[in-house]
Design a protein around this motif. Sequence first.
Motif, PDB file in Angstrom:
ATOM      1  N   THR A 124       6.324  17.492  50.288  1.00 59.60           N
ATOM      2  CA  THR A 124       5.582  16.788  49.338  1.00 59.60           C
ATOM      3  C   THR A 124       5.485  17.702  48.108  1.00 59.60           C
ATOM      4  O   THR A 124       5.939  17.399  46.816  1.00 59.60           O
ATOM      5  CB  THR A 124       4.204  16.289  49.636  1.00 59.60           C
ATOM      6  OG1 THR A 124       4.095  15.448  50.703  1.00 59.60           O
ATOM      7  CG2 THR A 124       3.625  15.583  48.273  1.00 59.60           C
ATOM      8  N   LEU A 125       5.146  18.972  48.435  1.00 63.21           N
ATOM      9  CA  LEU A 125       5.082  19.917  47.264  1.00 63.21           C
ATOM     10  C   LEU A 125       6.615  20.338  46.750  1.00 63.21           C
ATOM     11  O   LEU A 125       6.761  20.394  45.398  1.00 63.21           O
ATOM     12  CB  LEU A 125       4.278  21.331  47.620  1.00 63.21           C
ATOM     13  CG  LEU A 125       2.904  21.059  48.001  1.00 63.21           C
ATOM     14  CD1 LEU A 125       2.217  22.393  48.570  1.00 63.21           C
ATOM     15  CD2 LEU A 125       2.303  20.707  46.783  1.00 63.21           C
ATOM     16  N   MET A 126       7.444  20.495  47.647  1.00 62.15           N
ATOM     17  CA  MET A 126       8.681  20.781  46.800  1.00 62.15           C
ATOM     18  C   MET A 126       9.306  19.661  46.129  1.00 62.15           C
ATOM     19  O   MET A 126      10.115  19.844  45.238  1.00 62.15           O
ATOM     20  CB  MET A 126       9.635  21.152  48.098  1.00 62.15           C
ATOM     21  CG  MET A 126       9.238  22.562  49.001  1.00 62.15           C
ATOM     22  SD  MET A 126       9.169  24.022  47.729  1.00 62.15           S
ATOM     23  CE  MET A 126      10.833  24.235  47.318  1.00 62.15           C
ATOM     24  N   MET A 127       9.292  18.325  46.809  1.00 63.67           N
ATOM     25  CA  MET A 127       9.469  17.356  45.805  1.00 63.67           C
ATOM     26  C   MET A 127       9.012  16.976  44.605  1.00 63.67           C
ATOM     27  O   MET A 127       9.648  16.881  43.440  1.00 63.67           O
ATOM     28  CB  MET A 127       9.278  15.927  46.685  1.00 63.67           C
ATOM     29  CG  MET A 127      10.124  15.660  47.909  1.00 63.67           C
ATOM     30  SD  MET A 127       9.986  13.985  48.441  1.00 63.67           S
ATOM     31  CE  MET A 127       8.625  13.051  47.868  1.00 63.67           C
ATOM     32  N   GLU A 128       7.729  17.630  44.430  1.00 63.00           N
ATOM     33  CA  GLU A 128       7.052  17.626  43.195  1.00 63.00           C
ATOM     34  C   GLU A 128       7.592  18.588  42.270  1.00 63.00           C
ATOM     35  O   GLU A 128       7.755  18.443  41.128  1.00 63.00           O
ATOM     36  CB  GLU A 128       5.392  17.985  43.457  1.00 63.00           C
ATOM     37  CG  GLU A 128       4.480  18.183  41.867  1.00 63.00           C
ATOM     38  CD  GLU A 128       4.609  16.526  41.415  1.00 63.00           C
ATOM     39  OE1 GLU A 128       4.227  16.600  40.043  1.00 63.00           O
ATOM     40  OE2 GLU A 128       4.630  15.736  41.955  1.00 63.00           O
ATOM     41  N   LEU A 129       8.172  19.758  42.959  1.00 63.18           N
ATOM     42  CA  LEU A 129       8.712  20.768  42.218  1.00 63.18           C
ATOM     43  C   LEU A 129       9.893  20.379  41.465  1.00 63.18           C
ATOM     44  O   LEU A 129      10.169  20.676  40.384  1.00 63.18           O
ATOM     45  CB  LEU A 129       8.953  22.021  42.871  1.00 63.18           C
ATOM     46  CG  LEU A 129       9.703  23.131  42.348  1.00 63.18           C
ATOM     47  CD1 LEU A 129       8.942  23.809  41.188  1.00 63.18           C
ATOM     48  CD2 LEU A 129       9.899  24.548  43.358  1.00 63.18           C
ATOM     49  N   SER A 130      10.747  19.659  42.471  1.00 65.83           N
ATOM     50  CA  SER A 130      12.253  19.343  41.946  1.00 65.83           C
ATOM     51  C   SER A 130      11.867  18.161  40.753  1.00 65.83           C
ATOM     52  O   SER A 130      12.948  18.078  39.857  1.00 65.83           O
ATOM     53  CB  SER A 130      13.015  18.853  42.987  1.00 65.83           C
ATOM     54  OG  SER A 130      12.309  17.598  43.641  1.00 65.83           O
ATOM     55  N   TRP A 131      11.065  17.368  40.892  1.00 69.94           N
ATOM     56  CA  TRP A 131      10.824  16.288  40.092  1.00 69.94           C
ATOM     57  C   TRP A 131      10.584  16.794  38.554  1.00 69.94           C
ATOM     58  O   TRP A 131      10.885  16.484  37.720  1.00 69.94           O
ATOM     59  CB  TRP A 131       9.658  15.334  40.394  1.00 69.94           C
ATOM     60  CG  TRP A 131       9.459  13.911  39.599  1.00 69.94           C
ATOM     61  CD1 TRP A 131      10.165  13.098  39.379  1.00 69.94           C
ATOM     62  CD2 TRP A 131       8.609  13.985  38.674  1.00 69.94           C
ATOM     63  NE1 TRP A 131       9.917  12.265  38.506  1.00 69.94           N
ATOM     64  CE2 TRP A 131       8.794  12.649  38.209  1.00 69.94           C
ATOM     65  CE3 TRP A 131       7.547  14.772  38.033  1.00 69.94           C
ATOM     66  CZ2 TRP A 131       7.826  12.517  36.681  1.00 69.94           C
ATOM     67  CZ3 TRP A 131       6.607  14.271  37.214  1.00 69.94           C
ATOM     68  CH2 TRP A 131       6.740  13.097  36.626  1.00 69.94           C
ATOM     69  N   GLN A 132       9.456  17.900  38.871  1.00 68.04           N
ATOM     70  CA  GLN A 132       9.182  18.439  37.429  1.00 68.04           C
ATOM     71  C   GLN A 132       9.975  19.467  36.871  1.00 68.04           C
ATOM     72  O   GLN A 132      10.507  19.458  35.445  1.00 68.04           O
ATOM     73  CB  GLN A 132       7.695  19.392  37.799  1.00 68.04           C
ATOM     74  CG  GLN A 132       6.669  18.509  38.138  1.00 68.04           C
ATOM     75  CD  GLN A 132       5.934  17.855  36.911  1.00 68.04           C
ATOM     76  OE1 GLN A 132       6.532  17.925  35.900  1.00 68.04           O
ATOM     77  NE2 GLN A 132       5.168  17.030  37.169  1.00 68.04           N
TER      78      GLN A 132
END
Length: 195
Positions: free
Chosen positions: A28-36
């Motif tokens: 979840t956190l890495m998906m948020e990083l890639s999206w940002q």
Amino acid sequence: MSLASWFRWNEPPNRISQRNPTEMVVETLMMELSWQTKQAEKQQRERENEYRKIKTGVDYGWLVSYPKQSYDISPGERLQLEDMCTKIHPSYCGPVILRFRQLIAEYEPEVQEVSRLFRSVLQEAAEKIKEEEEAKKLARQWNTKNKTSLSLTTFKSRSRISPFISDIKTISEDVERGTQPTRRVWSMPEFRNVK
């Protein structure tokens, strides 16, 4: 052959895979990083286009085609960030994402700065988790100390403590040797130095 077997209506619905909560937090956190990162890259392109429009006075934005994602985090940095994400408790996943989004909105970083900002948010959350664990540990120690101290109050010692008998020589003791002890009032017990 029935149609139900073709459409698999009789089979039970697939259950959500029982994954480790830590893996879900990392994902979840890495998906948020890639999206940002993608959003920061998009904003950076828009700023560059605005700058070109102002500089040249002509808009050629409709001619330009951009690659889907030109910036990518290095594999070493990605592994470090994933390792940091494993230290985040699942209950902190939401607050970490909110704090990260808040900082992105506040600073509007360049694409290269997004991962550093994410790292700082993860470090902040890890420190907070560590402080809370230490506070819980101290509270448990305090509770166990109180229980043991209460058990010691019921324990009676067989040894007697005589505060007036000591091997340490003092000035007042030397002075008192030369004088005779005075008799005390009947209500007060008399203490004598027995050697």
